[in-house]
Design an enzyme around this catalytic site. Structure first.
Site, PDB file in Angstrom:
ATOM      1  N   LYS A 190       7.981 -20.312  25.473  1.00 40.49           N
ATOM      2  CA  LYS A 190       6.953 -19.707  24.604  1.00 40.49           C
ATOM      3  C   LYS A 190       6.659 -20.609  23.411  1.00 40.49           C
ATOM      4  O   LYS A 190       5.503 -20.915  23.110  1.00 40.49           O
ATOM      5  CB  LYS A 190       7.426 -18.352  24.098  1.00 40.49           C
ATOM      6  N   ASN A 191       7.717 -21.070  22.738  1.00 38.10           N
ATOM      7  CA  ASN A 191       7.514 -21.787  21.473  1.00 38.10           C
ATOM      8  C   ASN A 191       6.991 -23.199  21.668  1.00 38.10           C
ATOM      9  O   ASN A 191       6.531 -23.833  20.724  1.00 38.10           O
ATOM     10  CB  ASN A 191       8.792 -21.755  20.637  1.00 38.10           C
ATOM     11  N   CYS A 210       6.058 -11.400  14.281  1.00 38.78           N
ATOM     12  CA  CYS A 210       7.317 -10.708  13.957  1.00 38.78           C
ATOM     13  C   CYS A 210       7.666 -10.882  12.478  1.00 38.78           C
ATOM     14  O   CYS A 210       7.753 -11.989  11.981  1.00 38.78           O
ATOM     15  CB  CYS A 210       8.451 -11.258  14.822  1.00 38.78           C
ATOM     16  N   ARG A 214       8.240 -14.974   5.841  1.00 37.90           N
ATOM     17  CA  ARG A 214       8.020 -16.205   6.616  1.00 37.90           C
ATOM     18  C   ARG A 214       6.955 -17.045   5.921  1.00 37.90           C
ATOM     19  O   ARG A 214       5.804 -17.061   6.294  1.00 37.90           O
ATOM     20  CB  ARG A 214       7.675 -15.838   8.057  1.00 37.90           C
ATOM     21  N   ASP A 217      17.274 -17.338  17.275  1.00 33.24           N
ATOM     22  CA  ASP A 217      16.575 -16.442  18.216  1.00 33.24           C
ATOM     23  C   ASP A 217      17.514 -15.853  19.257  1.00 33.24           C
ATOM     24  O   ASP A 217      17.084 -15.045  20.080  1.00 33.24           O
ATOM     25  CB  ASP A 217      15.454 -17.201  18.935  1.00 33.24           C
ATOM     26  N   ARG A 237       5.644 -10.006  24.154  1.00 33.97           N
ATOM     27  CA  ARG A 237       5.064 -11.171  23.474  1.00 33.97           C
ATOM     28  C   ARG A 237       5.742 -12.447  23.960  1.00 33.97           C
ATOM     29  O   ARG A 237       5.147 -13.516  23.951  1.00 33.97           O
ATOM     30  CB  ARG A 237       5.270 -11.063  21.956  1.00 33.97           C
TER      31      ARG A 237
HETATM   32  C1  EPZ Z   1       9.899 -20.853  14.798  1.00 32.84           C
HETATM   33  O1  EPZ Z   1       9.442 -20.031  13.738  1.00 32.84           O
HETATM   34  C2  EPZ Z   1       9.949 -19.958  16.009  1.00 32.84           C
HETATM   35  N1  EPZ Z   1       8.606 -19.499  16.311  1.00 32.84           N
HETATM   36  C3  EPZ Z   1      10.883 -18.790  15.740  1.00 32.84           C
HETATM   37  O2  EPZ Z   1      10.989 -18.068  16.953  1.00 32.84           O
HETATM   38  C4  EPZ Z   1      12.258 -19.312  15.385  1.00 32.84           C
HETATM   39  O3  EPZ Z   1      13.050 -18.228  14.980  1.00 32.84           O
HETATM   40  C5  EPZ Z   1      12.166 -20.327  14.243  1.00 32.84           C
HETATM   41  O4  EPZ Z   1      11.217 -21.348  14.560  1.00 32.84           O
HETATM   42  C6  EPZ Z   1      13.503 -21.003  13.980  1.00 32.84           C
HETATM   43  O5  EPZ Z   1      13.923 -21.661  15.148  1.00 32.84           O
HETATM   44  C7  EPZ Z   1       7.788 -20.332  16.987  1.00 32.84           C
HETATM   45  O6  EPZ Z   1       8.150 -21.446  17.321  1.00 32.84           O
HETATM   46  C8  EPZ Z   1       6.410 -19.801  17.297  1.00 32.84           C
HETATM   47  P1  EPZ Z   1      10.809 -22.143  10.705  1.00 32.84           P
HETATM   48  P2  EPZ Z   1       8.993 -20.721  12.353  1.00 32.84           P
HETATM   49  O7  EPZ Z   1       9.587 -22.641  10.016  1.00 32.84           O
HETATM   50  O8  EPZ Z   1       8.365 -22.033  12.639  1.00 32.84           O
HETATM   51  C9  EPZ Z   1      11.793 -21.251   6.160  1.00 32.84           C
HETATM   52  C10 EPZ Z   1      10.850 -16.257  18.356  1.00 32.84           C
HETATM   53  O9  EPZ Z   1      11.615 -15.295  18.425  1.00 32.84           O
HETATM   54  N2  EPZ Z   1      10.449 -21.785   5.904  1.00 32.84           N
HETATM   55  O10 EPZ Z   1      11.662 -23.106  11.464  1.00 32.84           O
HETATM   56  O11 EPZ Z   1       8.242 -19.734  11.563  1.00 32.84           O
HETATM   57  C11 EPZ Z   1      11.753 -19.925   6.906  1.00 32.84           C
HETATM   58  O12 EPZ Z   1      11.586 -18.860   6.001  1.00 32.84           O
HETATM   59  C12 EPZ Z   1      10.438 -16.748  17.013  1.00 32.84           C
HETATM   60  O13 EPZ Z   1      10.426 -16.931  19.314  1.00 32.84           O
HETATM   61  C13 EPZ Z   1      10.033 -21.967   4.585  1.00 32.84           C
HETATM   62  O14 EPZ Z   1      10.767 -21.685   3.655  1.00 32.84           O
HETATM   63  O15 EPZ Z   1      10.418 -20.967  11.678  1.00 32.84           O
HETATM   64  C14 EPZ Z   1      13.100 -19.904   7.580  1.00 32.84           C
HETATM   65  O16 EPZ Z   1      14.077 -19.478   6.645  1.00 32.84           O
HETATM   66  C15 EPZ Z   1      10.937 -15.833  15.911  1.00 32.84           C
HETATM   67  N3  EPZ Z   1       8.798 -22.489   4.353  1.00 32.84           N
HETATM   68  C16 EPZ Z   1      13.353 -21.379   7.910  1.00 32.84           C
HETATM   69  O17 EPZ Z   1      12.480 -22.119   7.055  1.00 32.84           O
HETATM   70  C17 EPZ Z   1       7.956 -22.838   5.383  1.00 32.84           C
HETATM   71  O18 EPZ Z   1       6.832 -23.324   5.098  1.00 32.84           O
HETATM   72  C18 EPZ Z   1      13.054 -21.757   9.350  1.00 32.84           C
HETATM   73  O19 EPZ Z   1      11.713 -21.352   9.621  1.00 32.84           O
HETATM   74  C19 EPZ Z   1       8.391 -22.635   6.713  1.00 32.84           C
HETATM   75  C20 EPZ Z   1       9.646 -22.116   6.950  1.00 32.84           C
END
Ligand code: EPZ
Length: 419
Positions: A22-23, A116, A121, A306, A399
């Site tokens: 998916k991702n 989600c 986020r 995840d 999803r």
């Molecule tokens: C991706 O989300 C995935 N989604 C998530 O999977 C997954 O949990 C996550 O990566 C971590 O592996 C997709 O790929 C579509 P991050 P993403 O940016 O990109 C902080 C699922 O179940 N952060 O790596 O949103 C954030 O708050 C979903 O498939 C900032 O602070 O995650 C978090 O604490 C759920 N500022 C950490 O970084 C930003 O601009 C990691 O978030 C971006 C993120």
């Protein structure tokens, strides 16, 4: 709203085939906006996030044809830089349209995403990246508007303050067609980052270092069409492995890349499951009682956040006391722990750590999914529990999990979808 009815207590036997990641799919489909020509993409998961993205691209003028798990997309006639806001708000990864449109036409006007909401986020690191590439950013009234700054758009260097999958993807998309070189430091290393880089390079991009913490993108003038196959979904595979560990049984999980599964595999082995790796499949067996363990979620190659909810179900049935610490989001426990407690799980949350005392059994109940992975965990709990479990809000689950009811039924689970 659809619900699942599960009569638990049956072990899982047989073979399950994992769908495309998916991702990776939700990053690669927007990337087609950067391509001058037709892209034929295989192993695309049949899930609602993908359907929404295809609807967004179609509404912008893309020509799309679907055949099973293959999609052919031609964005040559896309003129808009303003994707439909209502569709964008239906999912999380629609924010990749920001980077893709900035890279394609030097501007974008994209509504903030939905998806989600198990944690706050933010997208500040995405914005930091766009600014490093010379964009002016306006984040007013629930939209992100991107325009070229006074010096125009060009490659730049950005050091992420936090390892972010989304920001890494969005900057890669924005930078691929820009003049000059872009360097992303402290980049995310997930398999889907590498898959996106491989897709773009197949179409003529010049990206190196994906999968390490420094990704280099040398801008090219244009990308040509071509064919690509998306990698298998690491989290879907891990979810089925956790289901066998919790419910018991002997299952061959096909279409996996064992290397991507290493952290999940080793944790389940620590808990007592027997796991055998093959070239593109993993066999998992669990007969006796699970053992307790300690897990701390980390960015890849650590234990994936995840998989937090799914491993928590296994811990709920293990002998002894397990500790589960979330270190990627401020917390994801509240999406499912209360529901698991209503099934008899003994979980104490202190800050970022859940202390899980294993119980002899879980008991079926009516529970609600609050996000994608929490929902998957409740399904696993229902499979392992005694009696009947009703899982509500299963749209969250669909999803990200293709044909989960059909795949589990084929493994002998007593599960059915109730419209
Ligand atoms: C991706 O989300 C995935 N989604 C998530 O999977 C997954 O949990 C996550 O990566 C971590 O592996 C997709 O790929 C579509 P991050 P993403 O940016 O990109 C902080 C699922 O179940 N952060 O790596 O949103 C954030 O708050 C979903 O498939 C900032 O602070 O995650 C978090 O604490 C759920 N500022 C950490 O970084 C930003 O601009 C990691 O978030 C971006 C993120």
């Amino acid at each position: 709203m659809a619900r699942y009815e599960i009569n638990g207590g049956k072990s899982l036997q047989g073979t399950v085939t994992v769908s495309g990641a998916k991702n990776a799919a939700v990053a690669i489909l927007p990337a087609v906006l950067l391509v001058s020509g037709k892209c034929h993409i295989e192993n695309v998961p049949n899930i609602s996030d993908v359907h929404i993205l295809l609807d967004i691209l179609r509404e912008m003028g893309a020509e799309i044809s679907l055949e099973g798990s293959s999609v052919t997309v031609d964005c040559s006639h896309v003129r808009s830089s303003r994707p439909d806001a209502n569709l964008v708000r239906k999912m999380r990864a629609s924010y990749y349209l920001m980077g893709a449109l900035l890279g394609r036409c030097g501007k974008a006007h994209v509504a903030l995403p939905g998806g989600c909401n198990f944690a706050s986020r933010p997208i500040d690191q995405h914005i930091k990246g766009f600014i490093a590439l010379g964009a002016d950013v306006d984040e007013s009234d629930d939209y992100v508007a991107l325009e070229p700054g006074e010096n125009g758009l060009q490659g730049g260097r950005v050091s992420l303050d936090v390892v972010s999958v989304g920001a890494t993807v969005n900057i890669m998309l924005a930078a691929t067609l820009l003049p000059g070189q872009t360097v992303i430091e402290n980049a995310a290393k997930e398999p889907h980052i590498v898959d996106l880089a491989n897709f773009l390079n197949t179409m003529g991009a010049r990206i190196s270092g994906a999968g390490t913490d420094t990704v280099k993108i040398r801008g090219v003038k244009e990308l040509h069409g071509g064919s690509y196959a998306i990698i298998p979904d690491q989290i879907e595979a891990g979810t089925y492995m956790a289901a066998v560990a919790a419910a018991g049984g002997n299952v061959l999980v096909q279409n996996v890349i064992p290397k991507h599964m290493e952290c999940i595999t080793s944790k389940l082995q620590e808990m007592g499951a027997k796991v055998t790796n093959y070239d593109d499949a993993i066999r998992i067996q669990r007969a006796g009682k699970l053992r307790c363990t300690t897990v701390k979620t980390r960015p890849y190659p650590g234990f994936p956040t995840d998989m937090q909810a799914q491993i928590c179900v296994c811990m709920s049935l293990a002998s002894g006391v397990s500790r589960l610490t979330e270190s990627v989001y401020e917390t994801r426990f509240f999406g499912y722990c209360t529901e698991l407690q209503s099934m008899g799980a003994d979980i104490l949350i202190t800050g970022k750590t859940a202390i899980v005392t294993g119980r002899e059994k879980l008991t079926g109940a009516v529970v609600s999914a609050h996000d994608l992975r929490a929902g998957a965990a409740l399904v696993i709990a229902g499979l392992a529990a005694e009696g009947t479990t009703i899982v509500e809000n299963t749209h969250f689950i669909e999803r990200g999990y293709e044909s989960i009811v059909e795949k589990l039924s084929a493994l002998g689970a007593d599960i059915r979808r109730i419209e």
